[in-house]
Each structure stands twice: as structure tokens, then as C-alpha cells.
Design a protein around this motif. Structure first.
Motif, mmCIF file in Angstrom:
data_model
loop_
_atom_site.group_PDB
_atom_site.id
_atom_site.type_symbol
_atom_site.label_atom_id
_atom_site.label_comp_id
_atom_site.label_asym_id
_atom_site.label_seq_id
_atom_site.Cartn_x
_atom_site.Cartn_y
_atom_site.Cartn_z
ATOM 1 N N ALA A 124 -22.703 114.490 -61.794
ATOM 2 C CA ALA A 124 -23.202 113.455 -60.885
ATOM 3 C C ALA A 124 -22.174 112.342 -60.731
ATOM 4 C CB ALA A 124 -24.523 112.900 -61.399
ATOM 5 N N LEU A 125 -21.601 111.891 -61.844
ATOM 6 C CA LEU A 125 -20.608 110.823 -61.793
ATOM 7 C C LEU A 125 -19.322 111.299 -61.117
ATOM 8 C CD1 LEU A 125 -21.118 109.333 -65.372
ATOM 9 C CD2 LEU A 125 -21.941 108.407 -63.199
ATOM 10 N N LEU B 123 -32.837 116.329 -54.581
ATOM 11 C CA LEU B 123 -33.045 115.795 -55.927
ATOM 12 C C LEU B 123 -34.190 116.533 -56.611
ATOM 13 C CD1 LEU B 123 -32.357 113.241 -57.877
ATOM 14 C CD2 LEU B 123 -34.446 112.298 -56.888
ATOM 15 N N SER C 233 -24.737 117.996 -66.122
ATOM 16 C CA SER C 233 -25.189 117.523 -64.811
ATOM 17 C C SER C 233 -24.898 116.044 -64.630
ATOM 18 C CB SER C 233 -26.687 117.787 -64.652
ATOM 19 O OG SER C 233 -26.958 119.171 -64.676
ATOM 20 N N ALA C 234 -25.019 115.255 -65.718
ATOM 21 C CA ALA C 234 -24.684 113.825 -65.644
ATOM 22 C C ALA C 234 -23.195 113.640 -65.380
ATOM 23 C CB ALA C 234 -25.087 113.129 -66.943
ATOM 24 N N ALA D 21 -24.092 114.742 -55.845
ATOM 25 C CA ALA D 21 -24.528 113.728 -56.805
ATOM 26 C C ALA D 21 -26.044 113.746 -56.981
ATOM 27 C CB ALA D 21 -24.062 112.347 -56.350
ATOM 28 N N LEU D 22 -26.782 113.821 -55.874
ATOM 29 C CA LEU D 22 -28.245 113.872 -55.950
ATOM 30 C C LEU D 22 -28.718 115.119 -56.688
ATOM 31 C CD1 LEU D 22 -29.148 112.580 -52.388
ATOM 32 C CD2 LEU D 22 -29.975 111.598 -54.528
ATOM 33 N N VAL E 200 -30.044 116.396 -64.272
ATOM 34 C CA VAL E 200 -30.110 115.674 -65.544
ATOM 35 C C VAL E 200 -31.566 115.519 -65.970
ATOM 36 C CG1 VAL E 200 -29.714 113.453 -66.677
ATOM 37 C CG2 VAL E 200 -27.944 114.427 -65.219
ATOM 38 N N ASN F 74 -27.173 116.623 -58.990
ATOM 39 C CA ASN F 74 -26.907 116.498 -60.419
ATOM 40 C C ASN F 74 -27.749 115.428 -61.097
ATOM 41 O OD1 ASN F 74 -24.806 118.490 -61.190
ATOM 42 N ND2 ASN F 74 -23.789 117.581 -59.424
ATOM 43 N N PHE F 75 -28.101 114.370 -60.378
ATOM 44 C CA PHE F 75 -29.057 113.420 -60.947
ATOM 45 C C PHE F 75 -30.389 114.127 -61.204
ATOM 46 C CE2 PHE F 75 -26.484 109.943 -58.793
ATOM 47 C CZ PHE F 75 -25.960 109.457 -59.988
ATOM 48 N N TRP G 186 -27.959 109.556 -47.480
ATOM 49 C CA TRP G 186 -28.773 109.676 -48.698
ATOM 50 C C TRP G 186 -30.108 110.353 -48.379
ATOM 51 C CZ3 TRP G 186 -28.395 108.090 -53.914
ATOM 52 C CH2 TRP G 186 -29.591 108.007 -54.619
#
Length: 445
Positions: free
Chosen positions: A308-309, A19, A304-305, A152-153, A159, A155-156, A12
Motif C-alpha cells: 500500500a505504501l 477496498l 499488503s501494508a 493502494a486501496l 491489510v 492493499n489497504f 479515489w
């Protein structure tokens, strides 16, 4: 000697700075056309201004990759570039939406385009080493997790970045230029906030990540440092000629994917303004046009959400179906989503269309790098990741050069360009089956 297994939080931290970078990148994608139109650009020429971004990436990323491969400092080999790029990115974000106030230096439109070039160049300086950093640090068993978590980061961040102007409007910040102003305050403050978060998140990665020292890196990747020091230096052209076949086959997929994405980013605001808001959105300073600009941000945040998922599910899906099928199906659904926008005249239903793009975007950010990194020499990971960026920038350059002609051919209808983007994404999905990975084992790594 196998690389150690990293904890979830170590992986992470490796990518956390991405991010903030993606918040900035999403603000650029969602608002550049809006800003440039406000500064005086028209829909026919706006694609040419966007060319600054891929041109910068085409030149900068291989240089940064090659340099970071050979750089060893107290901070590490990739991190110094990540830190420097983030500082310049943030400064450019502060200046671009305020271009009108620097007319004494350059015409507002030219100053805005210059800041776009600087901003995207520095985004490239920051992003490329992040890709290589994951390849450097994670072992083969964690490669899917590493790049999926990075996706994922990303895309978070996307968002939040995409929604930021809309959020500020909802809390009372002006959504239209006031008086002689050209750019709405909601956009200007979005860039301020995004730039600050970008710096903060990159500093988190800088202070929380310790890269492997040269001897450790060599041991984990079976590199003989003495032999390496005696090797004849390879130039870029030699490296390109020696690239594994998967590099070129993934490049074909990347071409059609990023051709589609560039067209979507450039023309979505004007396309939905015309189709949903109609005559109310002709003037770039009108409420209708700025509402369309905000809704473009909402749509981009929504995809993007979804991405992310989906990114969090990709390791499991890829393990069950294989990387190729996961990648291909995601791109096909993205293309269908883009093409369906032609039939939609309700802004809320556009969210359903753009959700397919979210699945494609998650796969685009994770799968090519997971498939490619296992076939690259560890001592040249950075430069090959930089060269691979050409498969992102060249299609964007092509789309920028062709956009003006295509929109004129289709009677100045930007929605037709969105449909072309969808067709291109479908072609990309079909081309995935040309790719052959290094070994069967990599499909389940």
C-alpha cells in the motif's frame, strides 16, 4: 478530444469498492487452506481445491469484459457488473466457513469447495470491470496515478482482511474450533465482517461514480459510433490474434509472477506451521496450527501494508526510473524475499522476508495495467482486460496441477514450494525487459 482531468477524490471513488473486494479476497487467500484442512482436505490435495478460483476467472473475466464493453444502462457500463458480483461474493463469504452446517445438502468439504468456486467467480465478476473502469475514465496523464491508487486501496483492504482473524482473536473471539465445530469462530466472524464491508464499499463507488455516456466515451476516445455499429463483430479468437505484442510479453511476466503468488497463498500456512511451530501444529485443530494460520494472516497483512505504501510512491518512482525498471526490481526483491523464508525459523523475522513480496505485489497490481492500457483500443478495453486475466489464471491453474507432484518430489516439505515460488518471481523480474511499451512518452505519463 482529451478526457478531462479528474480530481484525486474522483479517482479515489472510482476504485473505492476495490477496498472491500480485496478484504474478501485476502480473507479467501489467507484462510481457504485453513478452512479446507479443517473440513478434511490434506496438504497433497489442497492445491486442487484452489483450482476453482483461476478456472472461474479464466472463463468468466473475458465474458464479463466483452459484455461490459457493450452494456449501457442508467448505472453505466461497468458498474452493474461490479454491483452484481459484490452481492454474490458477500453471500458466498457468509456460507463458506459454515460449510459443516450444510452437510445435509453436500458433504462439508464439497460444500466448502463449491462456495469457494462461487465466491471466486463473483470476485472475478466484480474485479475485472474495476480495472476497465479506470482505463475508461482517466486520461493518459493520470493513468499511473489511477492504477497506483487502485493498488493502494487494494492493499489497504488486504491489510485489514488479512489481519481480521488475528484481531478478533486478540479481542477474545475463539481461535480454535469448539466441541464438534470444524472452523474457528474468529474465521467465521471475519468472513461475516468482510462480506458486509465489501458490499458497503462497492455501494460507495456505485453512488459516487458517474460513467461517461456513450457519446462522451466515443468523443474522448475518437470512436465513430456510426462506423462501429457497421463493423463486423469480433469473436474472442479474433481478438486474441489481434492483441498487441505488449499483451503477450507482459503475459510472460504475469505467468511467472502469478505462478509464484498461487504457491505462496496455498502453502504458506502449512510451511510456516511445520518450520516455526513444528510438532505442535500437525493437527489442523491444534492451537499451533491455528496460531500459524493467524500468523499467515499477519504476514499477508504486512506485505499488503508494504504494498500500500509502495503503491503511493510508484508514480514518482516510475517517472524517475521508468515503468520497466520499477516493475522488474520490485519482482526481483519479491523473489528474494520468498526464497529467504527457507532460512527463517522465527515468526517475527518472517515479516522481513515477506516485505519483499509487498514490493512485488504493489507492482503486479499497478504496472502491467498501466503499461498495457495505453496500447488497447478504447472500445475493447473491457474484453482485453478480461482476456489479460488469462495471464493471471493460467499460471495459477498450472501451479495447482503441479503443486501435489512438487510437494511429493521434495519429501512433503511445503517450504520447498515457497522457495520454488521465489525462483519463479525472480524469473518474472528478468522477463520484464522483454517488454516494449507503445511509445517513450508512456514511460513518464
Amino acid at each position: 478530444m482529451k478526457k478531462p482531468k479528474l480530481s484525486f477524490w474522483q479517482i479515489w471513488n472510482l476504485s473505492f469498492g476495490f477496498l472491500g473486494v480485496q478484504i474478501g479476497y485476502s480473507l479467501q487467500n489467507g484462510n481457504t487452506s485453513r478452512i479446507l484442512e479443517a473440513l478434511g482436505a490434506d496438504v497433497h490435495s489442497i492445491g486442487y481445491f484452489w483450482l476453482a478460483a483461476p478456472l472461474a476467472g479464466l472463463i468468466v473475466q473475458p465474458i464479463i469484459g466483452l459484455s461490459s464493453d457493450k452494456t449501457w444502462t442508467r448505472l453505466g457500463r461497468r458498474i452493474p457488473f461490479i454491483l452484481f458480483g459484490s452481492i454474490v461474493s458477500a453471500l458466498a463469504m457468509f456460507f463458506m466457513p459454515n460449510a459443516e452446517y450444510f452437510a445435509y445438502l453436500l458433504p462439508a468439504l464439497l460444500f466448502g469447495a463449491t462456495m469457494l468456486l462461487l465466491m471466486d467467480t463473483s470476485f472475478n465478476v466484480t474485479m475485472q470491470p474495476f480495472r476497465a473502469l479506470v482505463g475508461d475514465m482517466v486520461n493518459d496523464d493520470q493513468r499511473n496515478l489511477g492504477y497506483s491508487l487502485q493498488s493502494a486501496l487494494i492493499n489497504f483492504g488486504a491489510v485489514f482482511g488479512s489481519l481480521l482473524p488475528w484481531i478478533l482473536t486478540k479481542i477474545g473471539v475463539s481461535n480454535v474450533p469448539v466441541g464438534t465445530e470444524k472452523v474457528a469462530a474468529s474465521v467465521i466472524w471475519s468472513f461475516y465482517i468482510g462480506g458486509a464491508i465489501l458490499l458497503a464499499s462497492v455501494l460507495w463507488t456505485v453512488f459516487k461514480t458517474k460513467e461517461y455516456a456513450p457519446k462522451e466515451h466515443a468523443a474522448y476516445n475518437d470512436i465513430d459510433l456510426d462506423a462501429e455499429s457497421k463493423k463486423e463483430k469480433s469473436n474472442i479468437f479474433k481478438l486474441i490474434s489481434d492483441a498487441p505484442s505488449i499483451f503477450w510479453k507482459l503475459g510472460i511476466v504475469q505467468f511467472f509472477s502469478w505462478f509464484a503468488l498461487f504457491l505462496m497463498w496455498v502453502y504458506t500456512t502449512r510451511a510456516i506451521a511445520n518450520q516455526v511451530w513444528g510438532a505442535e501444529a500437525i493437527d489442523p485443530k491444534s492451537i499451533g496450527f491455528n496460531e500459524a494460520g493467524d500468523w499467515t494472516g499477519v504476514m499477508f497483512a504486512f506485505y499488503s501494508a508494504v504494498a500500500a505504501l509502495f503503491s503511493l510512491a510508484i508514480p514518482s518512482i516510475a517517472k524517475a526510473l521508468g515503468r520497466k525498471k520499477t516493475y522488474s526490481f520490485s519482482l526481483l526483491l519479491g523473489g528474494i524475499g520468498l526464497m529467504s523464508m527457507l532460512l527463517v525459523h522465527d515468526k517475527n523475522l518472517l515479516l522481513l522476508s515477506i516485505s519483499g513480496v509487498g514490493l512485488a505485489w504493489a507492482a503486479i497490481l499497478a504496472m502491467p495495467y498501466a503499461m498495457l492500457s495505453g496500447s488497447l483500443p478504447a472500445d475493447k478495453m473491457g474484453v482485453y482486460m478480461g482476456l489479460f486475466n488469462g495471464t493471471i489464471t493460467i499460471p495459477q491453474i498450472a501451479a495447482g496441477l503441479l503443486g501435489s507432484s512438487m510437494i511429493a518430489f521434495f519429501g512433503n516439505d511445503p517450504m520447498a514450494i515457497i522457495v520454488i515460488a521465489g525462483v519463479s518471481m525472480v524469473i518474472a523480474g528478468l522477463c520484464v525487459f522483454l517488454v516494449k511499451e507503445k511509445s517513450a512518452a508512456t514511460h513518464t505519463s
